[in-house]
Design a protein around this motif. Structure first.
Motif, mmCIF file in Angstrom:
data_model
loop_
_atom_site.group_PDB
_atom_site.id
_atom_site.type_symbol
_atom_site.label_atom_id
_atom_site.label_comp_id
_atom_site.label_asym_id
_atom_site.label_seq_id
_atom_site.Cartn_x
_atom_site.Cartn_y
_atom_site.Cartn_z
ATOM 1 N N PRO A 1 0.843 -1.197 0.000
ATOM 2 C CA PRO A 1 0.000 0.000 0.000
ATOM 3 C C PRO A 1 0.875 1.242 0.000
ATOM 4 O O PRO A 1 2.001 1.217 0.487
ATOM 5 C CB PRO A 1 -0.791 -0.118 1.305
ATOM 6 C CG PRO A 1 0.022 -0.991 2.177
ATOM 7 C CD PRO A 1 0.744 -1.935 1.259
ATOM 8 N N PHE A 2 0.355 2.320 -0.567
ATOM 9 C CA PHE A 2 1.081 3.586 -0.550
ATOM 10 C C PHE A 2 1.002 4.186 0.840
ATOM 11 O O PHE A 2 0.027 3.942 1.562
ATOM 12 C CB PHE A 2 0.478 4.569 -1.558
ATOM 13 C CG PHE A 2 0.431 4.034 -2.957
ATOM 14 C CD1 PHE A 2 1.544 3.423 -3.521
ATOM 15 C CD2 PHE A 2 -0.730 4.134 -3.713
ATOM 16 C CE1 PHE A 2 1.497 2.933 -4.808
ATOM 17 C CE2 PHE A 2 -0.777 3.636 -5.001
ATOM 18 C CZ PHE A 2 0.333 3.032 -5.547
ATOM 19 N N PRO A 3 1.971 4.983 1.218
ATOM 20 C CA PRO A 3 1.901 5.616 2.535
ATOM 21 C C PRO A 3 0.889 6.754 2.546
ATOM 22 O O PRO A 3 1.218 7.902 2.743
ATOM 23 C CB PRO A 3 3.329 6.121 2.776
ATOM 24 C CG PRO A 3 3.933 6.238 1.431
ATOM 25 C CD PRO A 3 3.248 5.250 0.537
ATOM 26 N N LYS A 4 -0.350 6.375 2.291
ATOM 27 C CA LYS A 4 -1.442 7.350 2.260
ATOM 28 C C LYS A 4 -2.601 6.746 3.038
ATOM 29 O O LYS A 4 -2.490 5.631 3.551
ATOM 30 C CB LYS A 4 -1.899 7.587 0.813
ATOM 31 C CG LYS A 4 -0.872 8.166 -0.135
ATOM 32 C CD LYS A 4 -1.406 8.091 -1.549
ATOM 33 C CE LYS A 4 -0.388 8.557 -2.574
ATOM 34 N NZ LYS A 4 -0.236 10.001 -2.646
ATOM 35 N N SER B 1 -4.225 5.832 8.097
ATOM 36 C CA SER B 1 -3.144 5.387 7.207
ATOM 37 C C SER B 1 -3.311 3.914 6.859
ATOM 38 O O SER B 1 -3.644 3.081 7.713
ATOM 39 C CB SER B 1 -1.796 5.581 7.901
ATOM 40 O OG SER B 1 -0.803 4.926 7.136
ATOM 41 N N LEU C 1 -1.049 1.975 6.261
ATOM 42 C CA LEU C 1 0.052 1.191 6.822
ATOM 43 C C LEU C 1 -0.296 0.663 8.206
ATOM 44 O O LEU C 1 0.420 -0.158 8.753
ATOM 45 C CB LEU C 1 1.317 2.049 6.885
ATOM 46 C CG LEU C 1 1.755 2.584 5.526
ATOM 47 C CD1 LEU C 1 2.950 3.511 5.676
ATOM 48 C CD2 LEU C 1 2.118 1.455 4.589
ATOM 49 N N GLY C 2 -1.423 1.129 8.770
ATOM 50 C CA GLY C 2 -1.827 0.639 10.079
ATOM 51 C C GLY C 2 -2.673 -0.630 9.992
ATOM 52 O O GLY C 2 -3.025 -1.205 11.020
#
Lengths: 261, 543
Positions: free
Chosen positions: A106-109, A154, A156-157
């Motif tokens: 995933p993108f850091p968005k 996010s 990333l979580g």
């Protein structure tokens, strides 16, 4: 009734690879591969590490173009036109042939922005339209109920399995025809793997799926067709039940019975 | 076996201690430096009690005791004190060494005043009278004291009015005169002729006369204001009985330090510190504030950052994302790294040759020909200083940005490309945002380096005293060609070039402390920005 050629499915091919060879510098990674991939089916590429299955997959959306020192010969036809044609718009091709990677990326968005990324690239600006696409894609990837309350958090979580389903949602948000899955479950636990496999059964109604896996049970569970590659060659291709129950080739039998690999 | 392994463990312990000890030493040095700056700098603002000394010979003096030390090579082991006696206009020297054995009596009179003045430094003494020309407004200490306060406030207001007139009307009309002079010169240089030219000349002459008249009027008002400003004087008596009249307008502040309680001292110290930060320098930088230097430093650093960030980042993007790894790229990288090691004065010389004389000179010839031979851009200025420093710091940004870009996993690029994004879209929407914290780190380092750099600036536009800030109310508001002041140079100039080094020592420390604080504040702002970016990108972001 004539026997279909061993490297083509009995059905009409959406993607057909013809006599494809690929070299990384001087070493040959694919050796005259010919294979046809039928529409709305799940086709699995299996084989031991380094057999070229991921390389073959990455040829289908021309992701190998980016690697330095790659040389390719042969043809890959997608709906009858050669994807390696220099005039072909590679971005358009990649829009129609989506991909999910081995390690979720995933993108850091935010979750929303991850899914909206593709549609935005392709010119959709209105918030309402984007919201609708994001919801549909997340539902399509069986992730909506888990993330609908934190779309702005996010990406990333998320857990590993959720991230991988997010990547699937991101891929289907641009309405591709084919989804390439490069060992999508290799970093996931069995429960997350089961969810992805379940999802694949849903997805094949709308999309054509090609999955690379080194997990033979997975190939047997999810796919209709299986191709066995070894040392850059296509050893055998056929309907999954048949290939696993009565392989025609000695090497295939050795591999699926666990004698090597 | 057991013995061997425990001795190897011992070596490991020694290493741990060595590393920890080194770190501790570093921290000690840094905190020590900060403490030295803070303590010495703070003493510039802290009011010292005024001590009246009567010496054995009968002489009297009044001043602040600055230090006390054993007299060198004295067999009797006597001590001496250094007293700041001020009154430079009377005695000529600021400090006196007094042998403690010569002191007959010592007191701290409550009525002693310390005057901070616009000229001649501090005056220590007692107030005697207040006069306007020959008229006595107040006679005697208490009366003078009571009458002084309101008068002084009025004079401060007059001073503000004078400054406003100087900065406003006078500056505007002299700028207008200069503009008309240049227009006339431009007309002279131009090819036009005949009736049209004559008409323009007449028009210019008319406007020039009007502008000159406006200037004359303003100047007349100014001299009237100045006269009334200096009308009142305060008479003071120094310790030895000498009397001195000082214009009330020249008094910055009257302090009776011996009357002050703790709270009063703190209030005074803070008010002095505030003046130091926000005021303009006086007496060739040895007094007053250093606001122009703070402003110049900060503006120069920000201009530099605005220039260096895009250049460094674009170069790094090319090196990392587009260029094919090869001998050439490796060579470029080595060259960039070496550039970071070139002495900064070399960059200054380059800036002088290239930016000031080359680019600036050409600009002058093309656009400001009428002002020649007086250079406009062809002399040092804040723009050229910023560009020179940008050149100096660009390697830092390139290296840090490249590292930031390299830390973005390829999987992320492929993820974007696999969605049909072009390489440019991938770069702009995924790679650069993900690398932003690393890129910002590079910019932070560059700004820190630039803020502390002095040597190259000395030849590309930094001056001891700039007549005007580079940003003001006159069109076009930002004057990038102007020379500017800088905290680093201020430290050097005040500390080593001033006529009265002893007196300004605390000022040097205070300036150095402020420079450190400016650097810290700039870095802190950038670090906060980076952390916000990071938290927005999520827990696993790069950089």
């Amino acid at each position: 009734m004539t026997m279909p050629p061993p490297h083509h499915a009995a059905e009409e091919s959406l993607l057909s690879v013809e006599d494809l060879s690929l070299w990384y510098g001087a070493s040959r990674a694919l050796d005259r591969i010919t294979i046809g991939i039928p529409e709305h089916r799940i086709t699995a590429f299996i084989g031991p590490s380094g057999c070229g299955k991921s390389t073959l997959l990455r040829c289908l959306n021309r992701l190998n173009d980016l690697v330095d020192g790659v040389r390719i010969e042969g043809r890959i036809l997608f709906r009858g036109s050669d994807v390696r044609e220099p005039t072909l718009d590679v971005n358009e091709l990649r829009t129609r042939i989506g991909m999910v990677f081995q390690k979720s990326n995933p993108f850091p968005k935010s979750i929303f922005e991850n899914v909206a990324y593709g549609p935005r690239i392709h010119g959709i600006r209105q918030r309402a339209a984007l919201e609708e696409i994001v919801e549909r894609s997340l539902r399509g990837a069986a992730l909506w109920d888990e993330v609908k309350d934190r779309l702005d958090a996010s990406a990333l979580g998320l857990s590993g399995g959720q991230q991988q389903r997010l990547c699937i949602a991101r891929a289907i948000a641009v309405e591709p025809e084919v989804i390439l899955l490069d060992e999508p479950c290799s970093a996931l636990d069995p429960i997350a793997t089961a969810r992805i496999e379940e999802l694949m059964q849903e997805l094949k109604r709308r999309y054509t799926l090609v999955i690379v896996t080194h997990n033979m049970q997975q190939a047997a569970r999810v796919s209709e067709y299986t191709a066995f590659l070894y040392l850059g060659r296509l050893i055998e291709f056929g309907e999954t039940p048949r290939l696993f129950v009565e392989p025609r080739e000695k090497q295939t039998e050795d591999y699926i019975t666990g004698r090597f690999g | 076996m057991r013995v061997g392994s425990s001795s190897r463990d011992a070596i490991g312990h020694v290493m741990t201690w060595l590393c920890g000890g080194t770190l501790a030493l570093d921290l000690l040095l840094i905190t020590g430096l900060a403490a030295v700056l803070a303590v010495n700098g703070a003493s510039h603002f802290w009011p010292r009690p005024l001590v009246e000394l009567r010496l054995a010979g009968g002489a009297k003096l009044l001043g602040a005791v600055v230090e006390r030390e054993a007299i060198p090579d004295d067999p009797n082991g006597g001590y001496r004190i250094r007293v700041h006696v001020g009154n430079r206009d009377l005695g000529g020297q600021d400090f006196r060494w007094i042998d403690e054995r010569e002191i007959a009596s010592r007191g701290e009179p409550a009525d002693a005043v310390a005057l901070e003045r616009l000229e001649w430094g501090a005056f220590y003494g007692r107030m005697v009278a207040l006069r306007r020309a020959e008229t006595v407004l107040a006679q005697g200490q208490d009366a003078a004291r009571a009458a002084f306060e309101p008068l002084h406030e009025a004079k401060r207001a007059e001073l503000a009015a004078i400054e406003e007139l100087e900065r406003g009307e006078i500056a505007r009309s002299s700028a207008e005169i200069e503009r008309l002079r240049l227009a006339a010169r431009r007309l002279e240089l131009s090819e036009s002729s005949g009736a049209e030219r004559a008409a323009s000349e007449a028009d210019l002459a008319g406007r020039s006369a009007a502008a000159n008249a406006a200037y004359e009027r303003a100047a007349a008002r100014l001299s009237a204001l100045r006269e009334s400003f200096l009308a009142e004087t305060v008479e003071l008596e120094a310790a030895d009985g000498t009397r001195k009249e000082i214009p009330v307008g020249h008094v910055v502040r009257v302090v009776r330090p011996n009357e002050l309680g703790m709270a009063g001292r703190f209030a005074l110290a803070f008010s002095r510190a505030a003046e130091f930060v926000s005021g303009v320098p006086r007496e060739s930088n040895t007094e007053g504030g250093i606001f122009p230097a703070i402003f110049g430093t900060v503006l120069m650093v920000f201009l530099m950052a605005i220039v260096v960030a895009p250049f460094g980042v674009l170069a790094a993007i090319y090196l990392r994302e587009y260029a094919k790894e090869g001998l050439l790229v490796r060579g470029v990288r080595i060259a960039v790294n070496n550039l970071a090691g070139v002495p900064s004065i070399v960059f200054g010389v380059f800036g002088l040759g290239f930016f000031v004389y080359g680019v600036g000179g050409s600009i002058d010839r093309l656009l400001f020909a009428e002002a020649l031979p007086a250079p406009t851009f062809g002399t040092g200025g804040i723009l050229w200083a910023s560009l020179t420093l940008a050149l100096l710091t660009v390697p830092v940004v390139i290296v840090a940005s490249e590292e930031g870009l390299a830390a973005v996993p390829n999987a992320m690029r492929e993820g974007s490309l696999a969605l049909g994004a072009t390489r440019l879209e991938t770069l702009v929407r995924v790679v650069v945002p993900a690398a932003a914290p690393g890129i910002l780190t590079g910019v932070i380092l560059a700004m820190a380096r630039a803020a502390g750099e002095v040597a190259p600036l000395m030849i590309v536009g930094m001056v001891k005293l700039a007549p005007a800030l580079p940003v003001d109310g006159a069109f076009p508001f930002v004057h990038l060609e102007r020379k500017f002041m800088h905290l680093g140079f201020h430290v050097y100039d005040v500390g080593f070039q001033s006529p009265n080094v002893e007196a300004v020592k605390p000022l040097v420390f205070a300036t150095a402390l402020l420079l450190v604080l400016v650097v810290v504040a700039t870095n802190l702002a950038a670090i906060l920005l980076r952390n916000r970016l990071r938290s927005r990108l999520g827990p696993r972001s790069i950089g």
